[in-house]
Design a protein around this motif. Structure first.
Motif, PDB file in Angstrom:
ATOM      1  N   ALA A  57      35.554 -39.841  42.358  1.00 29.03           N
ATOM      2  CA  ALA A  57      36.892 -39.811  41.747  1.00 29.03           C
ATOM      3  C   ALA A  57      36.833 -39.247  40.332  1.00 29.03           C
ATOM      4  O   ALA A  57      37.634 -38.391  39.949  1.00 29.03           O
ATOM      5  CB  ALA A  57      37.513 -41.206  41.745  1.00 29.03           C
ATOM      6  N   MET A  58      35.859 -39.707  39.553  1.00 25.93           N
ATOM      7  CA  MET A  58      35.790 -39.243  38.167  1.00 25.93           C
ATOM      8  C   MET A  58      35.383 -37.773  38.085  1.00 25.93           C
ATOM      9  O   MET A  58      35.807 -37.053  37.181  1.00 25.93           O
ATOM     10  CB  MET A  58      34.876 -40.145  37.353  1.00 25.93           C
ATOM     11  N   VAL A  84      36.700 -43.085  28.731  1.00 26.21           N
ATOM     12  CA  VAL A  84      35.296 -43.471  28.896  1.00 26.21           C
ATOM     13  C   VAL A  84      34.626 -42.482  29.854  1.00 26.21           C
ATOM     14  O   VAL A  84      35.097 -42.270  30.969  1.00 26.21           O
ATOM     15  CB  VAL A  84      35.168 -44.914  29.453  1.00 26.21           C
ATOM     16  N   ASP A  85      33.556 -41.891  29.399  1.00 26.10           N
ATOM     17  CA  ASP A  85      32.830 -40.879  30.144  1.00 26.10           C
ATOM     18  C   ASP A  85      32.150 -41.491  31.383  1.00 26.10           C
ATOM     19  O   ASP A  85      31.642 -42.605  31.319  1.00 26.10           O
ATOM     20  CB  ASP A  85      31.785 -40.338  29.155  1.00 26.10           C
ATOM     21  N   PHE A  86      32.109 -40.747  32.492  1.00 22.72           N
ATOM     22  CA  PHE A  86      31.461 -41.251  33.703  1.00 22.72           C
ATOM     23  C   PHE A  86      30.004 -41.648  33.447  1.00 22.72           C
ATOM     24  O   PHE A  86      29.530 -42.665  33.947  1.00 22.72           O
ATOM     25  CB  PHE A  86      31.501 -40.216  34.840  1.00 22.72           C
ATOM     26  N   TYR A  87      29.299 -40.845  32.663  1.00 20.56           N
ATOM     27  CA  TYR A  87      27.871 -41.136  32.448  1.00 20.56           C
ATOM     28  C   TYR A  87      27.675 -42.440  31.664  1.00 20.56           C
ATOM     29  O   TYR A  87      26.649 -43.080  31.768  1.00 20.56           O
ATOM     30  CB  TYR A  87      27.168 -39.946  31.779  1.00 20.56           C
ATOM     31  N   LYS A  88      28.713 -42.824  30.924  1.00 17.62           N
ATOM     32  CA  LYS A  88      28.649 -44.123  30.248  1.00 17.62           C
ATOM     33  C   LYS A  88      28.793 -45.257  31.279  1.00 17.62           C
ATOM     34  O   LYS A  88      28.074 -46.258  31.228  1.00 17.62           O
ATOM     35  CB  LYS A  88      29.746 -44.213  29.184  1.00 17.62           C
ATOM     36  N   LEU A  89      29.690 -45.083  32.228  1.00 12.40           N
ATOM     37  CA  LEU A  89      29.831 -46.066  33.312  1.00 12.40           C
ATOM     38  C   LEU A  89      28.525 -46.175  34.092  1.00 12.40           C
ATOM     39  O   LEU A  89      28.122 -47.252  34.513  1.00 12.40           O
ATOM     40  CB  LEU A  89      30.924 -45.637  34.300  1.00 12.40           C
ATOM     41  N   ALA A  90      27.887 -45.028  34.277  1.00 13.22           N
ATOM     42  CA  ALA A  90      26.658 -44.989  35.082  1.00 13.22           C
ATOM     43  C   ALA A  90      25.501 -45.736  34.416  1.00 13.22           C
ATOM     44  O   ALA A  90      24.489 -46.013  35.062  1.00 13.22           O
ATOM     45  CB  ALA A  90      26.270 -43.542  35.381  1.00 13.22           C
ATOM     46  N   SER A 123      30.609 -56.958  33.307  1.00 17.43           N
ATOM     47  CA  SER A 123      30.113 -55.595  33.378  1.00 17.43           C
ATOM     48  C   SER A 123      31.179 -54.617  32.854  1.00 17.43           C
ATOM     49  O   SER A 123      30.903 -53.762  32.015  1.00 17.43           O
ATOM     50  CB  SER A 123      29.773 -55.279  34.830  1.00 17.43           C
ATOM     51  N   ALA A 124      32.400 -54.788  33.350  1.00 21.09           N
ATOM     52  CA  ALA A 124      33.499 -53.895  32.956  1.00 21.09           C
ATOM     53  C   ALA A 124      33.789 -54.001  31.464  1.00 21.09           C
ATOM     54  O   ALA A 124      34.102 -53.004  30.799  1.00 21.09           O
ATOM     55  CB  ALA A 124      34.751 -54.220  33.767  1.00 21.09           C
ATOM     56  N   ARG A 125      33.653 -55.213  30.935  1.00 26.31           N
ATOM     57  CA  ARG A 125      33.941 -55.429  29.512  1.00 26.31           C
ATOM     58  C   ARG A 125      32.991 -54.637  28.612  1.00 26.31           C
ATOM     59  O   ARG A 125      33.340 -54.249  27.509  1.00 26.31           O
ATOM     60  CB  ARG A 125      33.868 -56.926  29.190  1.00 26.31           C
ATOM     61  N   ARG A 126      31.775 -54.389  29.121  1.00 24.12           N
ATOM     62  CA  ARG A 126      30.822 -53.613  28.302  1.00 24.12           C
ATOM     63  C   ARG A 126      31.317 -52.215  28.001  1.00 24.12           C
ATOM     64  O   ARG A 126      31.006 -51.658  26.965  1.00 24.12           O
ATOM     65  CB  ARG A 126      29.459 -53.521  29.012  1.00 24.12           C
ATOM     66  N   ALA A 176      25.756 -41.857  43.292  1.00 21.27           N
ATOM     67  CA  ALA A 176      27.050 -41.819  42.592  1.00 21.27           C
ATOM     68  C   ALA A 176      27.090 -40.657  41.605  1.00 21.27           C
ATOM     69  O   ALA A 176      28.102 -39.957  41.482  1.00 21.27           O
ATOM     70  CB  ALA A 176      27.280 -43.146  41.862  1.00 21.27           C
ATOM     71  N   ILE A 177      25.972 -40.428  40.925  1.00 18.17           N
ATOM     72  CA  ILE A 177      25.901 -39.329  39.957  1.00 18.17           C
ATOM     73  C   ILE A 177      26.034 -37.986  40.690  1.00 18.17           C
ATOM     74  O   ILE A 177      26.744 -37.073  40.253  1.00 18.17           O
ATOM     75  CB  ILE A 177      24.602 -39.420  39.118  1.00 18.17           C
TER      76      ILE A 177
END
Length: 244
Positions: A24-25, A60-66, A84-87, A225-226
Motif C-alpha cells: 500500500a505504501m 512517516v516514511d515506510f522504511y521507518k515503519l519497517a 509499537s504504533a506509538r513508536r 514487505a520491503i
C-alpha cells in the motif's frame, strides 16, 4: 452515511499484514511521484491499510515503519500493537484518517475516528488479528481486526471525484482466499460508485508482486514487505518493466 460533501480525492486501503503495509505504501508513494498526493485526503484503512493511512497522513516514511519490531504471534499481551504504533505515530491524531475495526461481541464494523483518538490506538484496534493478537480497548469497548468483516471497506469511504482503492490481498494473491476479497471489494466498489458516481482506481498485486508472498505467514515477513513496497511503487508508476 454521514459524509455529505464530495471531496476531490479519497483513499480506501485494505489488509494484508506487513506485506499489505509495504504494498500500500509503495502504491501511495508511487502515486505521489505522479502528483496524486493522498496525505491530506480522507482515507479509510482496514488492518494493514490503517497503518498505511496513518503513516501517509503523518508523513512517516515506510522504511521507518519497517524498523519496528514485529511482535511474535500469537501474542495475548494487551497493547503490544498500540505500543509499537506509538513508536512511529506518537499520540498524533488526524481528522482525515478513519480505521475500520470490528466491535466485540457482535463484530459490527466500526469507523474509528482519527480526529478523536490517537492514530496509534485506532491502528492497533484495526489490526488486532483474532487468535494472533489481543483485542484493543477504546473507551471501554473492545475491538478486533476490521478485516474479519471486510478486506477493504470501500463502501465506508466518503464520496469523492476519485478514490484510490488498494487491495493487497486481491489481484494475483492466494487463490480462493483472494477471490473472496476480490468479490467483496468489487461489490463494495459498485455500492460506492452507485452512491456517489465517482471514479475508482483499484490497485491489487500483479502476478510478479504476488510471488513475493505465496503463503499466509509470508505476509508477516519484513523482507518480503520491503520487496512489496518496491513493487507497489513500481505498479503505481505503471513502470512494469522487468516485473512480469
Amino acid at each position: 452515511m454521514h459524509h455529505v460533501t464530495h471531496v476531490p480525492l479519497a483513499g480506501a486501503f485494505g489488509g494484508g499484514g506487513l506485506f499489505g503495509i509495504g504494498y500500500a505504501m509503495g502504491v501511495i508513494d508511487g502515486l505521489r511521484e505522479q502528483g496524486i498526493d493522498l496525505s491530506t485526503a480522507p482515507m479509510v484503512g482496514t488492518s494493514a491499510g490503517s497503518w498505511a493511512a496513518a503513516a501517509t497522513a503523518l508523513g512517516v516514511d515506510f522504511y521507518k515503519l519497517a524498523t519496528l519490531n514485529v511482535p511474535r504471534f500469537p501474542n495475548p499481551r494487551s497493547g503490544v500493537l498500540a505500543n509499537s504504533a506509538r513508536r512511529v505515530f506518537g499520540n498524533a491524531t488526524r481528522a482525515n484518517v478513519r480505521a475500520i475495526a470490528c466491535a466485540l461481541p457482535r463484530l459490527r464494523r466500526t469507523e474509528l475516528d482519527g480526529a478523536k483518538f490517537p492514530l496509534s490506538t485506532i491502528v492497533a484496534a484495526s489490526s488486532a488479528v483474532p487468535g494472533l493478537l489481543a483485542p484493543q480497548r477504546i473507551e471501554g469497548r473492545w475491538y478486533i481486526d476490521g478485516g474479519v468483516r471486510s478486506g477493504v471497506s470501500v463502501d465506508l469511504a466518503p464520496p469523492a471525484d476519485l478514490i484510490i482503492v488498494i487491495a493487497p490481498l486481491a489481484g494475483a494473491m492466494f487463490g480462493p482466499f483472494n477471490n473472496l476479497v476480490e468479490r467483496n471489494t468489487d461489490r463494495e466498489i459498485a455500492a460506492w460508485r452507485k452512491s456517489c458516481s465517482g471514479n475508482v482506481r483499484l490497485f491489487a498485486p500483479t502476478a510478479a508482486t504476488a510471488k513475493i508472498a505465496t503463503l499466509p505467514h509470508h505476509l508477516f515477513d519484513k523482507d518480503r514487505a520491503i520487496d512489496a513496497y518496491v513493487h507497489g511503487r513500481r505498479e503505481a508508476r505503471g513502470d512494469l518493466v522487468g516485473n512480469n
